[in-house]
Design a protein around this motif. Sequence first.
Motif, PDB file in Angstrom:
ATOM      1  N   TYR A 101       0.724  -1.435  -0.025  1.00  0.00           N
ATOM      2  CA  TYR A 101       0.067  -0.059  -0.081  1.00  0.00           C
ATOM      3  C   TYR A 101       0.848   1.551   0.021  1.00  0.00           C
ATOM      4  O   TYR A 101       0.509   2.252  -1.009  1.00  0.00           O
ATOM      5  CB  TYR A 101      -0.959   0.035   1.218  1.00  0.00           C
ATOM      6  N   ASP A 102       1.773   1.153   0.858  1.00  0.00           N
ATOM      7  CA  ASP A 102       2.687   2.578   1.032  1.00  0.00           C
ATOM      8  C   ASP A 102       3.345   2.987  -0.307  1.00  0.00           C
ATOM      9  O   ASP A 102       3.875   4.005  -0.622  1.00  0.00           O
ATOM     10  CB  ASP A 102       3.622   2.340   2.148  1.00  0.00           C
ATOM     11  N   GLN A 129      -0.081   4.563 -11.443  1.00  0.00           N
ATOM     12  CA  GLN A 129       0.756   3.403 -11.507  1.00  0.00           C
ATOM     13  C   GLN A 129       0.112   2.392 -12.057  1.00  0.00           C
ATOM     14  O   GLN A 129      -1.230   2.221 -11.918  1.00  0.00           O
ATOM     15  CB  GLN A 129       1.221   3.128 -10.035  1.00  0.00           C
ATOM     16  N   SER A 130       0.615   1.501 -13.025  1.00  0.00           N
ATOM     17  CA  SER A 130      -0.129   0.565 -13.530  1.00  0.00           C
ATOM     18  C   SER A 130       0.737  -0.560 -13.796  1.00  0.00           C
ATOM     19  O   SER A 130       1.850  -0.601 -14.010  1.00  0.00           O
ATOM     20  CB  SER A 130      -0.740   1.173 -14.960  1.00  0.00           C
ATOM     21  N   ALA A 131      -0.166  -1.554 -14.310  1.00  0.00           N
ATOM     22  CA  ALA A 131       0.596  -2.919 -14.565  1.00  0.00           C
ATOM     23  C   ALA A 131      -0.343  -3.538 -15.695  1.00  0.00           C
ATOM     24  O   ALA A 131      -1.492  -3.335 -15.848  1.00  0.00           O
ATOM     25  CB  ALA A 131       0.662  -4.031 -13.472  1.00  0.00           C
ATOM     26  N   GLU A 178      -7.452   5.616  -6.810  1.00  0.00           N
ATOM     27  CA  GLU A 178      -7.687   6.179  -5.515  1.00  0.00           C
ATOM     28  C   GLU A 178      -7.104   5.151  -4.600  1.00  0.00           C
ATOM     29  O   GLU A 178      -7.052   4.112  -4.320  1.00  0.00           O
ATOM     30  CB  GLU A 178      -9.144   6.033  -5.474  1.00  0.00           C
ATOM     31  N   LYS A 179      -6.385   6.001  -3.610  1.00  0.00           N
ATOM     32  CA  LYS A 179      -5.850   5.354  -2.139  1.00  0.00           C
ATOM     33  C   LYS A 179      -6.853   5.788  -1.061  1.00  0.00           C
ATOM     34  O   LYS A 179      -6.987   6.955  -0.924  1.00  0.00           O
ATOM     35  CB  LYS A 179      -4.368   5.567  -1.800  1.00  0.00           C
ATOM     36  N   LYS A 180      -7.447   4.754  -0.557  1.00  0.00           N
ATOM     37  CA  LYS A 180      -8.460   5.040   0.617  1.00  0.00           C
ATOM     38  C   LYS A 180      -7.879   4.810   1.986  1.00  0.00           C
ATOM     39  O   LYS A 180      -6.724   4.184   2.047  1.00  0.00           O
ATOM     40  CB  LYS A 180      -9.843   4.327   0.341  1.00  0.00           C
ATOM     41  N   ILE A 182      -7.908  -4.572  -0.737  1.00  0.00           N
ATOM     42  CA  ILE A 182      -7.326  -4.262   0.304  1.00  0.00           C
ATOM     43  C   ILE A 182      -5.771  -4.489  -0.247  1.00  0.00           C
ATOM     44  O   ILE A 182      -5.453  -5.706  -0.632  1.00  0.00           O
ATOM     45  CB  ILE A 182      -7.570  -4.787   1.369  1.00  0.00           C
ATOM     46  N   ALA A 183      -4.752  -3.780  -0.308  1.00  0.00           N
ATOM     47  CA  ALA A 183      -3.663  -3.874  -0.786  1.00  0.00           C
ATOM     48  C   ALA A 183      -2.712  -4.435   0.494  1.00  0.00           C
ATOM     49  O   ALA A 183      -2.964  -4.128   1.769  1.00  0.00           O
ATOM     50  CB  ALA A 183      -2.894  -2.491  -1.350  1.00  0.00           C
TER      51      ALA A 183
END
Lengths: 156, 156
Positions: A9-10, A16-18, A108-110, A137-138
């Motif tokens: 997550y951090d 960012q993509s894959a 988005e990071k929540k 959930i990363a």
Amino acid sequence: MGSITNIPYDELTIGQSASMVKKITNDEVVLFGCLTGDANPVHFDSEYAKNTRFKTRIAHGMLSGSLISAVLGMQLPGTGTIYLNQSLNFCYPVYIDDAITVTVTVKEKKEKNRVVLECVCTNQNGKIVTEGQAEVIAPAEKITCQTFSLPKLKFA
Amino acid sequence: MGSITNIPYDELTIGQSASMVKKITNDEVVLFGCLTGDANPVHFDSEYAKNTRFKTRIAHGMLSGSLISAVLGMQLPGTGTIYLNQSLNFCYPVYIDDAITVTVTVKEKKEKNRVVLECVCTNQNGKIVTEGQAEVIAPAEKITCQTFSLPKLKFA
């Protein structure tokens, strides 16, 4: 056997993509049929398919969704990811022997390590065949692990 | 080879449902891995899985989504259905050898033959593992067609 390292997550950044590219041959369509029991002739019978709106055989739409899940689980965020939900819009048919590019992008990071990713599958002509959004959930920690050696399959 | 008969738009009624039961054995998990390239050890390696939050191997979540697509394409509305979109919430893990019941239920009939269906996958304990909503264009006409004879698969 290979190894994969996740992106916790951090370390995730917006944008960012894959991606992965997978050719959907007759084998993949037969495999998906065997896996799910979906033996609808639109996927398998050229003569039948001629008389449908598609005019030719098409792959199962959910095959694209399955490839999205693989990119999330193997690459971004990768191992340790918990899959919460997925939306899928089937925009255009996948035909046999199409080469599908699956791209997931951090949107988005929540809080609580939740991450929203945009998911787009395009064919070899750049046409979007499937698109949607995933929430996961990363993983909290960096993990490197060995992948499983998948067997070769034979059709009997 | 068998045959399937669809349920065209005009015959669909709110609350009408169809279901299938599928046991998710190790074979299905390996197949899904081969199909997608998802070789994450949480699905295949018992020792690795012991140290995850799941404590044991789990199936790929998207396997449930794939079974939903089979019920829509084979049973309700069945052949001739155009898959427009699907939402999936992964509520609870699917463990190896779980027997998953997939049920789709007609929720809304819209204009232009569009139909919304609720999709629920439960395990052998009645716990919902995956749920979501599908939107399709139901076939306009009654069709009976031959299904494809899927081959047996062997792992080499």
